[in-house]
Each structure stands twice: as C-alpha cells, then as structure tokens.
Design an enzyme around this catalytic site. Sequence first.
Site, short mmCIF file in Angstrom:
data_model
loop_
_atom_site.label_atom_id
_atom_site.label_comp_id
_atom_site.label_asym_id
_atom_site.label_seq_id
_atom_site.Cartn_x
_atom_site.Cartn_y
_atom_site.Cartn_z
N LYS A 177 4.61 -16.03 -3.55
CA LYS A 177 3.61 -15.01 -3.84
C LYS A 177 3.69 -14.62 -5.32
O LYS A 177 4.69 -14.07 -5.76
CB LYS A 177 3.84 -13.80 -2.94
N THR A 208 -0.38 -0.02 -1.91
CA THR A 208 -0.16 -1.39 -1.44
C THR A 208 1.08 -1.52 -0.56
O THR A 208 1.61 -2.61 -0.39
CB THR A 208 -0.02 -2.34 -2.65
N GLY A 210 3.35 -2.30 2.33
CA GLY A 210 3.24 -3.15 3.51
C GLY A 210 2.56 -4.49 3.29
O GLY A 210 2.32 -5.22 4.26
N THR A 211 2.28 -4.84 2.04
CA THR A 211 1.55 -6.10 1.81
C THR A 211 2.32 -7.33 2.29
O THR A 211 1.74 -8.23 2.89
CB THR A 211 1.21 -6.28 0.31
N GLY A 212 3.63 -7.38 2.02
CA GLY A 212 4.41 -8.55 2.43
C GLY A 212 4.49 -8.71 3.92
O GLY A 212 4.32 -9.82 4.46
N CYS A 213 4.75 -7.61 4.61
CA CYS A 213 4.81 -7.64 6.08
C CYS A 213 3.46 -8.07 6.65
O CYS A 213 3.38 -8.88 7.58
CB CYS A 213 5.15 -6.26 6.62
#
Length: 266
Positions: A177, A208, A210-213
Amino acid sequence: MTVVTPPRVLTVAGSDSGGGAGIQADLKTMLANGVHGMSVIAAVTAQNSLGVQGYWELPPEAVRAQLDSVLGDIGAQAVKTGMLASPALVELVAEVLGAYDAPLVVDPVGVSKHGDTLLVPEAVDSLRTRLLPVATVVTPNLWEVEQLTSVKVEDEDGLRRAADAILELGPAWALIKGGHLPGEPVDLLTDGGAEYRFRAERHDNRHTHGTGCTLASAIASHLARGEEMPVAVAKAKEYVTGAIARGFPLGGGIGPVDHAWEWRTG
C-alpha cells in the site's frame, strides 16, 4: 421465497471500542460487501478517536476455542487476520489457519492510525516465520514493510522491491500500500510474476481511521465470493476509496471511514 446463505468470512483481530477499526470495521465491511462476517477476538482495546489507551490480549486457549467453534461448525470461505498482539497468538493463529483450506488475507498490524503500538516487538519475527508463509495475500503499508523486511520505500519505483521482499517470506501474493508516498496514491499487487497497480484519487480528508482493516476485509469478502485475486483487490480498492472520501468526524480526533457509504449515496 428462496433463502440463500451468503459466503462466510472470518476475521481474527482486535476489538476497537470506538468502532472505527479492528473487528468492528471488519464486520461492517463484510456486510457492505455481501458476505456473512464472523469474528475471533484476539485482543480488546480501549480506543477512541484520539488513540489507544490500552489493550489486553486474550489467552491463547480462548482464541483457539473461538477458532474451533466457528470453523468446526460454520466454516469460512475466506479468513482475514489483523491485530494479533503477541508471539503466542501469532503462532496459534498460524497453526490453525495454515491447516485450513480457505484464502487467508493477512493485514500485519503493528501500530494504530495514531501511532500506538499494537504488536510487541518479539512478535514481528513470529509474523515473518509463521504467519506470512501460510498467507494467500499480505497487505502491509510502507511502515509495516520496513518493520518486516527492513526495506524502506521512498517512491513508486521502490514498491516492487518491497513486494519481492515480502514474497520472500512465503505468501502467494503481496499488496504493498503506497498511500503514504507523495503524489497520486498507488498500490502494487504481485505474485512475483504478474504485476497490477491500483491508482486512486487522493481525498483531502483526515478521517481515515480503519482503512487498513477495511481494505483487507473487503479483499477477503470478494475472495469468498469467488473472485480472482486481482479482481478482488480492484473491487476492494473501489470500496475503500469511497469509504475514505466519506470519512466523518467523530470525537475530538481522527474519525473513521464510512463503511456504509454506498447505502447512504444510493
């Protein structure tokens, strides 16, 4: 009326009491992407928009019991892992999921959005040697790439070098990412041969959390629905980009992405 059971996806991760990341984000994402979400809670956090005030990992026997309960009865068409906190939990989860026949999406969570540590240092080696080798795809951000491989990425040209370093640890696919790089956001997906780059508009929105989860759970959802990896990632990227664009303020700090953005916009 014919009732059809949707595909099932299991998340093994930490609970976010503020609802923006972790188990809570995973389950919202799974519902929004058309699957039935199930959870194994590996740790509990005291967390809000300002940061993580504390966390407590569950005993390995409690995590194993949850895994046995869900997989032994309901089953899953895909599994996603997030915060695992300790070497004991990483090794347990790797043992169980390495023997389970379903795609495994590993989000190698090391720190929170606010910079709070969610993985003890000695667990990093367990991630490298136990969990990544049984993963179908690993989804590290640039900080996590450096933590796992010592490869530092400073521009888009470095993404493939980072992906190759992750692939050397054993997963079938790596999704690097690159959202923290300057310029247009780009993520790189590769299995060591084929290469796919996913670009998206950069939204001027600080909310933003929680984007990875969310991205990892969306990928798992589309894999469970039978999509091939590049298509699953493309659909997940489209979903998370919309969620970021509509992230909303919550509390006094960084708010979450909007997991229900497609419903709110019709």
